[in-house]
Design a protein around this motif. Sequence first.
Motif, PDB file in Angstrom:
ATOM      1  N   SER A 125       0.819  -1.212   0.000  1.00 51.98           N
ATOM      2  CA  SER A 125       0.000   0.000   0.000  1.00 51.98           C
ATOM      3  C   SER A 125       0.850   1.257   0.000  1.00 51.98           C
ATOM      4  O   SER A 125       2.023   1.237   0.348  1.00 51.98           O
ATOM      5  CB  SER A 125      -0.919  -0.003   1.228  1.00 51.98           C
ATOM      6  OG  SER A 125      -0.158   0.031   2.418  1.00 51.98           O
ATOM      7  N   ARG A 126       0.216   2.320  -0.415  1.00 51.65           N
ATOM      8  CA  ARG A 126       0.804   3.658  -0.348  1.00 51.65           C
ATOM      9  C   ARG A 126      -0.339   4.636  -0.145  1.00 51.65           C
ATOM     10  O   ARG A 126      -1.476   4.390  -0.548  1.00 51.65           O
ATOM     11  CB  ARG A 126       1.580   3.995  -1.615  1.00 51.65           C
ATOM     12  CG  ARG A 126       0.693   4.109  -2.844  1.00 51.65           C
ATOM     13  CD  ARG A 126       1.440   4.696  -4.032  1.00 51.65           C
ATOM     14  NE  ARG A 126       0.602   4.705  -5.223  1.00 51.65           N
ATOM     15  CZ  ARG A 126      -0.313   5.624  -5.501  1.00 51.65           C
ATOM     16  NH1 ARG A 126      -0.550   6.634  -4.666  1.00 51.65           N
ATOM     17  NH2 ARG A 126      -1.028   5.555  -6.620  1.00 51.65           N
ATOM     18  N   LEU A 127      -0.041   5.740   0.505  1.00 50.84           N
ATOM     19  CA  LEU A 127      -1.048   6.782   0.656  1.00 50.84           C
ATOM     20  C   LEU A 127      -1.311   7.434  -0.690  1.00 50.84           C
ATOM     21  O   LEU A 127      -0.399   7.559  -1.519  1.00 50.84           O
ATOM     22  CB  LEU A 127      -0.576   7.840   1.656  1.00 50.84           C
ATOM     23  CG  LEU A 127      -0.454   7.383   3.099  1.00 50.84           C
ATOM     24  CD1 LEU A 127       0.140   8.498   3.946  1.00 50.84           C
ATOM     25  CD2 LEU A 127      -1.789   6.935   3.649  1.00 50.84           C
ATOM     26  N   PHE A 128      -2.556   7.839  -0.911  1.00 54.27           N
ATOM     27  CA  PHE A 128      -2.863   8.605  -2.113  1.00 54.27           C
ATOM     28  C   PHE A 128      -2.143   9.946  -2.045  1.00 54.27           C
ATOM     29  O   PHE A 128      -1.961  10.516  -0.971  1.00 54.27           O
ATOM     30  CB  PHE A 128      -4.371   8.871  -2.220  1.00 54.27           C
ATOM     31  CG  PHE A 128      -5.181   7.662  -2.582  1.00 54.27           C
ATOM     32  CD1 PHE A 128      -4.984   6.985  -3.769  1.00 54.27           C
ATOM     33  CD2 PHE A 128      -6.165   7.198  -1.722  1.00 54.27           C
ATOM     34  CE1 PHE A 128      -5.736   5.874  -4.107  1.00 54.27           C
ATOM     35  CE2 PHE A 128      -6.929   6.089  -2.048  1.00 54.27           C
ATOM     36  CZ  PHE A 128      -6.706   5.432  -3.236  1.00 54.27           C
ATOM     37  N   THR A 129      -1.759  10.437  -3.202  1.00 51.31           N
ATOM     38  CA  THR A 129      -1.245  11.801  -3.254  1.00 51.31           C
ATOM     39  C   THR A 129      -2.416  12.743  -3.005  1.00 51.31           C
ATOM     40  O   THR A 129      -3.594  12.350  -3.092  1.00 51.31           O
ATOM     41  CB  THR A 129      -0.621  12.112  -4.626  1.00 51.31           C
ATOM     42  OG1 THR A 129      -1.657  12.063  -5.626  1.00 51.31           O
ATOM     43  CG2 THR A 129       0.510  11.149  -4.963  1.00 51.31           C
ATOM     44  N   ASP A 130      -2.130  13.986  -2.724  1.00 49.35           N
ATOM     45  CA  ASP A 130      -3.194  14.968  -2.518  1.00 49.35           C
ATOM     46  C   ASP A 130      -4.088  15.063  -3.745  1.00 49.35           C
ATOM     47  O   ASP A 130      -5.310  15.124  -3.629  1.00 49.35           O
ATOM     48  CB  ASP A 130      -2.605  16.348  -2.194  1.00 49.35           C
ATOM     49  CG  ASP A 130      -1.953  16.402  -0.817  1.00 49.35           C
ATOM     50  OD1 ASP A 130      -2.259  15.539   0.037  1.00 49.35           O
ATOM     51  OD2 ASP A 130      -1.126  17.309  -0.596  1.00 49.35           O
ATOM     52  N   ASP A 131      -3.492  15.059  -4.939  1.00 50.03           N
ATOM     53  CA  ASP A 131      -4.276  15.149  -6.175  1.00 50.03           C
ATOM     54  C   ASP A 131      -5.168  13.926  -6.348  1.00 50.03           C
ATOM     55  O   ASP A 131      -6.330  14.049  -6.742  1.00 50.03           O
ATOM     56  CB  ASP A 131      -3.364  15.303  -7.397  1.00 50.03           C
ATOM     57  CG  ASP A 131      -2.708  16.670  -7.457  1.00 50.03           C
ATOM     58  OD1 ASP A 131      -3.198  17.619  -6.799  1.00 50.03           O
ATOM     59  OD2 ASP A 131      -1.690  16.789  -8.169  1.00 50.03           O
ATOM     60  N   GLU A 132      -4.622  12.739  -6.092  1.00 50.56           N
ATOM     61  CA  GLU A 132      -5.438  11.521  -6.197  1.00 50.56           C
ATOM     62  C   GLU A 132      -6.606  11.558  -5.220  1.00 50.56           C
ATOM     63  O   GLU A 132      -7.729  11.199  -5.568  1.00 50.56           O
ATOM     64  CB  GLU A 132      -4.582  10.277  -5.917  1.00 50.56           C
ATOM     65  CG  GLU A 132      -3.589   9.950  -7.005  1.00 50.56           C
ATOM     66  CD  GLU A 132      -2.631   8.843  -6.595  1.00 50.56           C
ATOM     67  OE1 GLU A 132      -2.263   8.050  -7.478  1.00 50.56           O
ATOM     68  OE2 GLU A 132      -2.231   8.765  -5.400  1.00 50.56           O
ATOM     69  N   TRP A 133      -6.328  11.986  -3.993  1.00 47.19           N
ATOM     70  CA  TRP A 133      -7.379  12.018  -2.974  1.00 47.19           C
ATOM     71  C   TRP A 133      -8.480  13.000  -3.358  1.00 47.19           C
ATOM     72  O   TRP A 133      -9.665  12.699  -3.237  1.00 47.19           O
ATOM     73  CB  TRP A 133      -6.786  12.353  -1.604  1.00 47.19           C
ATOM     74  CG  TRP A 133      -7.830  12.363  -0.543  1.00 47.19           C
ATOM     75  CD1 TRP A 133      -8.251  13.424   0.190  1.00 47.19           C
ATOM     76  CD2 TRP A 133      -8.626  11.258  -0.108  1.00 47.19           C
ATOM     77  NE1 TRP A 133      -9.253  13.054   1.048  1.00 47.19           N
ATOM     78  CE2 TRP A 133      -9.501  11.727   0.883  1.00 47.19           C
ATOM     79  CE3 TRP A 133      -8.690   9.916  -0.473  1.00 47.19           C
ATOM     80  CZ2 TRP A 133     -10.425  10.898   1.523  1.00 47.19           C
ATOM     81  CZ3 TRP A 133      -9.606   9.091   0.162  1.00 47.19           C
ATOM     82  CH2 TRP A 133     -10.461   9.580   1.146  1.00 47.19           C
ATOM     83  N   ARG A 134      -8.103  14.180  -3.851  1.00 50.09           N
ATOM     84  CA  ARG A 134      -9.114  15.154  -4.280  1.00 50.09           C
ATOM     85  C   ARG A 134      -9.973  14.570  -5.404  1.00 50.09           C
ATOM     86  O   ARG A 134     -11.196  14.733  -5.410  1.00 50.09           O
ATOM     87  CB  ARG A 134      -8.444  16.449  -4.735  1.00 50.09           C
ATOM     88  CG  ARG A 134      -8.129  17.404  -3.594  1.00 50.09           C
ATOM     89  CD  ARG A 134      -7.705  18.783  -4.113  1.00 50.09           C
ATOM     90  NE  ARG A 134      -6.414  18.761  -4.777  1.00 50.09           N
ATOM     91  CZ  ARG A 134      -5.247  18.827  -4.153  1.00 50.09           C
ATOM     92  NH1 ARG A 134      -5.190  18.908  -2.861  1.00 50.09           N
ATOM     93  NH2 ARG A 134      -4.121  18.810  -4.854  1.00 50.09           N
ATOM     94  N   ALA A 135      -9.346  13.891  -6.355  1.00 50.58           N
ATOM     95  CA  ALA A 135     -10.101  13.303  -7.465  1.00 50.58           C
ATOM     96  C   ALA A 135     -11.069  12.232  -6.955  1.00 50.58           C
ATOM     97  O   ALA A 135     -12.209  12.150  -7.412  1.00 50.58           O
ATOM     98  CB  ALA A 135      -9.146  12.698  -8.493  1.00 50.58           C
ATOM     99  N   LEU A 136     -10.642  11.412  -6.000  1.00 49.81           N
ATOM    100  CA  LEU A 136     -11.518  10.385  -5.454  1.00 49.81           C
ATOM    101  C   LEU A 136     -12.673  10.992  -4.669  1.00 49.81           C
ATOM    102  O   LEU A 136     -13.811  10.540  -4.765  1.00 49.81           O
ATOM    103  CB  LEU A 136     -10.740   9.432  -4.543  1.00 49.81           C
ATOM    104  CG  LEU A 136      -9.872   8.423  -5.255  1.00 49.81           C
ATOM    105  CD1 LEU A 136      -8.936   7.746  -4.267  1.00 49.81           C
ATOM    106  CD2 LEU A 136     -10.722   7.394  -5.964  1.00 49.81           C
ATOM    107  N   GLU A 137     -12.392  12.032  -3.894  1.00 46.25           N
ATOM    108  CA  GLU A 137     -13.457  12.694  -3.127  1.00 46.25           C
ATOM    109  C   GLU A 137     -14.514  13.287  -4.036  1.00 46.25           C
ATOM    110  O   GLU A 137     -15.692  13.265  -3.733  1.00 46.25           O
ATOM    111  CB  GLU A 137     -12.867  13.795  -2.248  1.00 46.25           C
ATOM    112  CG  GLU A 137     -12.210  13.283  -0.990  1.00 46.25           C
ATOM    113  CD  GLU A 137     -11.799  14.421  -0.071  1.00 46.25           C
ATOM    114  OE1 GLU A 137     -11.098  15.357  -0.536  1.00 46.25           O
ATOM    115  OE2 GLU A 137     -12.179  14.356   1.103  1.00 46.25           O
ATOM    116  N   ASN A 138     -14.084  13.799  -5.191  1.00 42.83           N
ATOM    117  CA  ASN A 138     -15.024  14.396  -6.130  1.00 42.83           C
ATOM    118  C   ASN A 138     -15.895  13.348  -6.812  1.00 42.83           C
ATOM    119  O   ASN A 138     -16.970  13.671  -7.313  1.00 42.83           O
ATOM    120  CB  ASN A 138     -14.288  15.238  -7.181  1.00 42.83           C
ATOM    121  CG  ASN A 138     -13.727  16.512  -6.583  1.00 42.83           C
ATOM    122  OD1 ASN A 138     -14.240  17.026  -5.600  1.00 42.83           O
ATOM    123  ND2 ASN A 138     -12.652  17.012  -7.168  1.00 42.83           N
TER     124      ASN A 138
END
Length: 146
Positions: free
Chosen positions: A131-144
Amino acid sequence: MGQPDAGAPASDAVPEVPGSGTERVALTPAAADLLVKLTDLHGPLMFHQSGGCCDGSAPMCYPDGDFKTGNSDVHLGDLQVDGLEKPIGFWMSASQYEYWKHTHLTVDVVKGRGSGFSVEAPEGVRFLIRSRLFTDDEWRALENKD
């Protein structure tokens, strides 16, 4: 050992099969190869990732439908494997998802004995999650998307 910064790229990236996964879960080439073999033996497959007993938090691979999912499970996506007609669903218990929702998962395979409940056990290997943490950009895209 600390977690990587959520905004930084993973420094020890795990090789993934391009197009195998979703935003949340993917496969290594070794895992994809094993899934083709296991599908030949057992038919269509599914994964369930619990956080429980037995084999700890290892991903468990079952013939599709043998593990009954319900409202206490989250469907993270369907894994595409070259050579298989049907994608392999990946599910996680909702309680475990709450801990791992900020994490991209990669299904890998290593030598060693896994759980007797998971179809790879007789092969002398076991699936595991890298596993790895999502990057900030990945996390924002998933939240949207949610």
